[in-house]
Write a protein that holds these residues in place. Structure first.
Motif, PDB file in Angstrom:
ATOM      1  N   ILE A 183      -7.902 158.786  46.652  1.00  0.00           N
ATOM      2  CA  ILE A 183      -9.357 158.359  46.310  1.00  0.00           C
ATOM      3  C   ILE A 183      -9.192 156.832  46.386  1.00  0.00           C
ATOM      4  N   ALA A 184      -8.063 156.187  45.619  1.00  0.00           N
ATOM      5  CA  ALA A 184      -7.786 154.832  45.809  1.00  0.00           C
ATOM      6  C   ALA A 184      -7.566 154.143  47.012  1.00  0.00           C
ATOM      7  N   LYS A 187     -10.811 154.213  49.250  1.00  0.00           N
ATOM      8  CA  LYS A 187     -11.508 153.102  48.932  1.00  0.00           C
ATOM      9  C   LYS A 187     -11.004 151.853  49.704  1.00  0.00           C
ATOM     10  N   ARG A 188      -9.800 151.503  49.499  1.00  0.00           N
ATOM     11  CA  ARG A 188      -9.154 150.474  50.535  1.00  0.00           C
ATOM     12  C   ARG A 188      -9.512 150.611  51.798  1.00  0.00           C
ATOM     13  N   MET A 190     -12.059 152.081  53.497  1.00  0.00           N
ATOM     14  CA  MET A 190     -13.304 151.901  53.700  1.00  0.00           C
ATOM     15  C   MET A 190     -13.527 150.461  53.553  1.00  0.00           C
ATOM     16  N   GLU A 191     -12.932 149.524  52.651  1.00  0.00           N
ATOM     17  CA  GLU A 191     -13.171 148.146  52.616  1.00  0.00           C
ATOM     18  C   GLU A 191     -12.640 147.585  53.705  1.00  0.00           C
ATOM     19  N   GLN A 229     -17.705 159.657  48.855  1.00  0.00           N
ATOM     20  CA  GLN A 229     -17.051 158.797  49.533  1.00  0.00           C
ATOM     21  C   GLN A 229     -16.538 159.149  50.887  1.00  0.00           C
ATOM     22  N   ASP A 232     -19.418 158.619  53.432  1.00  0.00           N
ATOM     23  CA  ASP A 232     -19.589 157.243  53.719  1.00  0.00           C
ATOM     24  C   ASP A 232     -18.574 156.839  54.756  1.00  0.00           C
TER      25      ASP A 232
END
Length: 528
Positions: A183-184, A187-188, A190-191, A229, A232
């Protein structure tokens, strides 16, 4: 059943028939060049055999199911299941001279491992007990082998697959720490891609590995927050695809690709399922899981891809970090309903030197013929017939339907000729250059230097020699051309009767009577 589901069923049917008609080798497998093709073909054959809607196309659904299970079992047996051995939890890649002698390789499990988890989840109830146990054992070895336990550094297709696998296997084996790591990483990722761009611009089939891996994770995700997530990121990926989409073609520069990516877009199955606005040809070099996995693209992305009423310019900045330093690159594409043109301003050496700097793209056709047009100076890795390897010696200028290139090849370079690839069509050779009609488009190519053209089975090849050589490509859709009074190829030639392409001192380019600054200077001005 919606259109996407119908096209997936179509793919399952087509590939299942290919599998049914493919003779097995003495090993009990269809292919020895790549283990993954055995898994993919067996998956399609099995899916067709157990579905009432598709099994009617098979000669004997029961026998087809047994064949698919036998191939799947043989693939699973090739997994390295000894924790004491190197590459535990991995499969071999190439199986010659015999599968039993093939050593584990780091690549197959990257994508195939997650897809195996998906296949088992989807088809568990139809599997024989023996094969069901084989899948459970293999998935446990894959999980314990931990191929995905690598840090995020380059944000490339390998790391995308690791991230998806962390989520898939973390959830499957109730490993909360692994799932949180996934999950982390998600997120990274996606950023990174939404702020600095995808470093593997136009890279096929690796872009599809992103799509497959994260769609697989999305299909299997059970936690709503994680599924959101993943959705997205998939929305972003399909938005990105739609920007450079033209009826199955991928417009603009390519950082990497296989031979079937250039000069013809043949890795089209995911596009076909998603959009379906071009005919499906016979060539399917990457069957993979397009027939199983489809995340519906956002509606605005679909509208952009399918309804190209007005031409659009797509400008992007991408930050490369392969070398440890941040390198800004700038891509440009001009996309119309009939053609697209563009590329990347800066030359950068990509992996295996596979960068294609620019191209003009036309829609994909039913015969999977060449649909790309570009010129390049051959560089490291080039061999005749492989049009992916270019040198440093090119300066470019992109302006909507026009692309200008100077090739300042030094005298000491081993290869002096510039190579051009033209799709099949009607082409006229004139002193000033080449004039052609391809599909619904007219093309003028002014050349500085002496040139020759040779017809090959799938394309025309141009050889250009100049000191330096230069190329100006201009393309129009039929409606655009008729507005300019060019309603035929002869009218196009007449319009350019007095045109010429000359190079002035200090490498200034004169085109259609207009003298530009040097291409490099103009490039810098345009991208600021």
């Amino acid at each position: 059943m919606n259109g996407q589901q119908q096209r997936q069923t179509e793919l399952i049917t087509i590939i299942a028939l290919k599998a049914q008609n493919q003779p097995l080798q003495g090993s009990g497998l269809w292919f020895h060049n790549d283990i993954r093709d055995n898994f993919y073909y067996a998956s399609y054959l099995f899916a067709a055999a157990v579905n009432a809607e598709t099994q009617v196309i098979l000669d004997n659904p029961s026998d087809a199911k047994k064949t698919a299970e036998a191939v799947l079992a043989k693939v699973l047996k090739l997994l390295q299941g000894n924790p004491e051995q190197p590459l535990y939890g991995h499969f071999p890649l190439h199986l010659n001279p015999s599968p039993e002698q093939a050593r584990p390789h780091e690549l197959p499990v990257e994508l195939m491992g997650s897809l195996m988890a998906y296949f088992y989840t989807r088809c568990e109830n139809e599997l024989s007990e023996e094969l069901k146990e084989a899948f459970k054992t293999a998935l446990k070895h894959i999980y314990l082998g931990g191929f995905y336990r690598k840090p995020l550094q380059l944000f490339n297709h390998h790391e995308a697959k690791y991230t998806a696998a962390k989520i898939i296997f973390g959830q499957r084996f109730e490993d909360r720490e692994l799932l949180e790591d996934g999950i982390a990483s998600l997120k990274r990722t996606m950023e990174r891609v939404t702020t600095l761009g995808m470093p593997e611009y136009g890279a096929l089939p690796w872009f599809w590995h992103w799509v497959q891996a994260f769609t697989c994770a999305w299909e299997l995700a059970t936690e709503p927050a994680v599924k959101k997530q993943l959705a997205d990121l998939l929305d972003y990926l399909w938005q990105e695809r739609s920007l450079f989409y033209l009826k199955g073609a991928w417009a603009g520069a390519h950082s990497r690709g296989w031979p079937h990516d250039a000069p013809a877009d043949r890795n089209v199955l995911h596009d076909y399922v998603q959009f379906g606005d071009f005919p499906l040809g016979e060539a399917m070099p990457r069957t993979e899981y397009a027939g199983f996995l489809c995340y519906p693209a956002p509606e605005d992305a679909r509208r952009r891809a399918l309804n190209r009423v007005k031409p659009v310019e797509v400008k992007k900045q991408i930050i490369k970090i392969d070398t440890g330093e941040e390198i800004p690159l700038h891509s440009y594409a001009y996309v119309t309903k009939d053609y697209a043109a563009g590329g990347i301003w800066e030359r950068v050496k990509e992996f295996d030197n596979e960068q294609i700097r620019w191209m003009v793209s036309f829609p994909v056709t039913a015969d999977n013929s060449v649909n790309q047009l570009y010129f390049f100076h051959p560089g490291e890795g080039y061999r005749d017939g492989d049009h992916r390897h270019q040198s440093d010696y090119a300066e470019v200028l992109y302006d909507k339907n026009r692309i200008l290139t100077i090739f300042p090849v030094p005298e000491h370079a081993e290869q002096q000729e510039i190579i051009g690839v033209l799709p099949k069509g009607t082409w006229l050779q004139e002193e000033a250059g080449l004039f052609g009609q391809v599909q619904n488009c007219f093309i003028a190519i002014l050349l500085k230097g002496s040139y020759s053209m040779k017809e090959h089975d799938e394309y025309h090849q141009v050889r250009l020699l100049g000191q330096p050589a230069a190329v100006a490509v201009e393309v129009w859709g039929r409606e655009q051309a008729e507005e300019l009074g060019m309603n035929s190829l002869s009218a196009l030639v007449e319009r350019f009767r007095t045109a010429s392409l000359t190079l002035e001192p200090e490498a200034k380019l004169t085109y259609m009577g207009v003298s530009s600054p040097t291409i490099l200077e103009l490039t810098c001005n345009l991208i600021q």
